[in-house]
Write an enzyme that holds these catalytic residues in place. Structure first.
Site, PDB file in Angstrom:
ATOM      1  CG  HIS A   1     -15.704  18.275   2.301  1.00 38.98           C
ATOM      2  ND1 HIS A   1     -16.487  18.271   3.440  1.00 38.98           N
ATOM      3  CD2 HIS A   1     -14.460  18.566   2.741  1.00 38.98           C
ATOM      4  CE1 HIS A   1     -15.748  18.546   4.493  1.00 38.98           C
ATOM      5  NE2 HIS A   1     -14.505  18.706   4.098  1.00 38.98           N
TER       6      HIS A   1
ATOM      7  CD  GLU B   1     -19.155  20.300   2.493  1.00 36.71           C
ATOM      8  OE1 GLU B   1     -20.152  20.993   2.719  1.00 36.71           O
ATOM      9  OE2 GLU B   1     -19.125  19.085   2.708  1.00 36.71           O
TER      10      GLU B   1
ATOM     11  CG  HIS C   1     -22.222  15.325   8.536  1.00 41.82           C
ATOM     12  ND1 HIS C   1     -22.192  14.036   8.970  1.00 41.82           N
ATOM     13  CD2 HIS C   1     -21.030  15.556   7.951  1.00 41.82           C
ATOM     14  CE1 HIS C   1     -21.011  13.513   8.676  1.00 41.82           C
ATOM     15  NE2 HIS C   1     -20.289  14.404   8.033  1.00 41.82           N
TER      16      HIS C   1
HETATM   17  N1  PXP Z   1     -21.740  19.200   5.241  1.00 39.30           N
HETATM   18  C1  PXP Z   1     -20.444  19.083   5.576  1.00 39.30           C
HETATM   19  C2  PXP Z   1     -19.744  20.259   6.128  1.00 39.30           C
HETATM   20  C3  PXP Z   1     -19.757  17.873   5.381  1.00 39.30           C
HETATM   21  O1  PXP Z   1     -18.472  17.765   5.745  1.00 39.30           O
HETATM   22  C4  PXP Z   1     -20.432  16.783   4.807  1.00 39.30           C
HETATM   23  C5  PXP Z   1     -19.705  15.506   4.539  1.00 39.30           C
HETATM   24  O2  PXP Z   1     -18.709  15.726   3.592  1.00 39.30           O
HETATM   25  C6  PXP Z   1     -21.792  16.956   4.485  1.00 39.30           C
HETATM   26  C7  PXP Z   1     -22.421  18.172   4.718  1.00 39.30           C
HETATM   27  C8  PXP Z   1     -22.592  15.858   3.882  1.00 39.30           C
HETATM   28  O3  PXP Z   1     -22.751  14.843   4.835  1.00 39.30           O
HETATM   29  P1  PXP Z   1     -23.341  13.438   4.404  1.00 39.30           P
HETATM   30  O4  PXP Z   1     -22.357  12.823   3.476  1.00 39.30           O
HETATM   31  O5  PXP Z   1     -23.470  12.699   5.708  1.00 39.30           O
HETATM   32  O6  PXP Z   1     -24.659  13.683   3.743  1.00 39.30           O
END
Ligand code: PXP
Length: 238
Positions: A43, A70, A190
């Site tokens: 990301h 992403e 997330h």
């Molecule tokens: N999905 C998206 C769109 C995100 O922005 C993130 C964090 O970068 C995640 C998933 C992963 O989240 P976490 O780090 O809380 O597991």
């Protein structure tokens, strides 16, 4: 089978804290794949405070599973993903001045904007997904936008999980079922962790992919990366 995509941003954050190359991101990318995960998520944020744009180009060459990139679809981000051609691109609003993603898109307001970005990605043969808050009313708009998948923002779920499991999962189930009716596949991510992941998958077993970073890397401090990944794989087996 639900797939596990490991988000490596936290590894880059640790590396960036010292400015050198420890931990070595490319080695970690190779290792997590050999430990059994089904993909890697990167990301790159506009300020490159975790994963840098250069990291994304470098990691591409060690991907033997699936690469999901992403981020906020700025011109620079679009240029990056159209060059790197990952297996999947997930569009995320990434508002300014937030520590981490804290909301999905409103596909009603951003319909035209997202439609243009998705079209470009699809023309390049990239599978597309948009980060979405759980709201079944959004699904017809996602269809119009043309995304192949949604990624359900599970931040609300992770908070509600400790209070009222059933209340918090309900909008996710409804949104996911409606997406399937519209032939849109469902990812989730997330704030997922070893505690809450089983309940999510039990209630929505047709989730295609979960992407997990923060908790997985934190749990690995105690359990080790291989053991942690294996523990997630056991929990997401349906
Ligand atoms: N999905 C998206 C769109 C995100 O922005 C993130 C964090 O970068 C995640 C998933 C992963 O989240 P976490 O780090 O809380 O597991």
């Amino acid at each position: 089978m639900v797939k596990l995509s490991v988000n490596l941003n936290k590894i880059a954050t640790l590396r960036n804290a010292r400015g050198g190359n420890i931990p070595n991101l490319l080695q970690v990318a190779k290792d997590v794949q050999s430990f059994g995960c089904h993909g890697i998520t990167l990301h790159p944020r506009p300020d490159e405070r975790h994963i840098t744009y250069k990291d994304v180009y470098d990691i591409r060459s060690v991907i033997v599973t699936e690469l999901n990139i992403e981020g906020r679809p700025t011109d620079k981000f679009m240029e990056l993903v159209l060059n790197v051609k990952p297996d999947q691109v997930t569009l995320v609003p990434d508002l300014d001045n937030v520590i981490t993603s804290n909301s999905g898109w409103n596909p009603i307001i951003y319909q035209d904007f997202l439609k243009k970005k998705i079209k470009k990605l699809k023309e390049s043969g990239i599978r597309t997904s948009i980060f979405l808050n759980p709201n079944p009313e959004f699904i017809p708009f996602v269809k119009k936008i043309g995304a192949d998948r949604i990624e359900l923002y599970t931040g609300y779920f992770s908070i509600g999980y400790f209070k009222k499991k059933w209340n918090c999962i309900d909008p996710y189930i409804k949104t996911a079922l409606k997406a399937i009716n519209y032939h849109i596949k469902v990812n989730a991510g997330h704030d997922l962790d070893l505690d809450n992941i089983s309940f999510l998958i039990k209630k929505i077993p047709f989730i295609e992919e979960v992407s997990i970073g923060h908790s997985l890397i934190s749990e690995a401090l105690y359990m080790g990366l291989e053991n942690t990944i294996q523990s997630y794989l056991k929990r997401i087996q349906t």
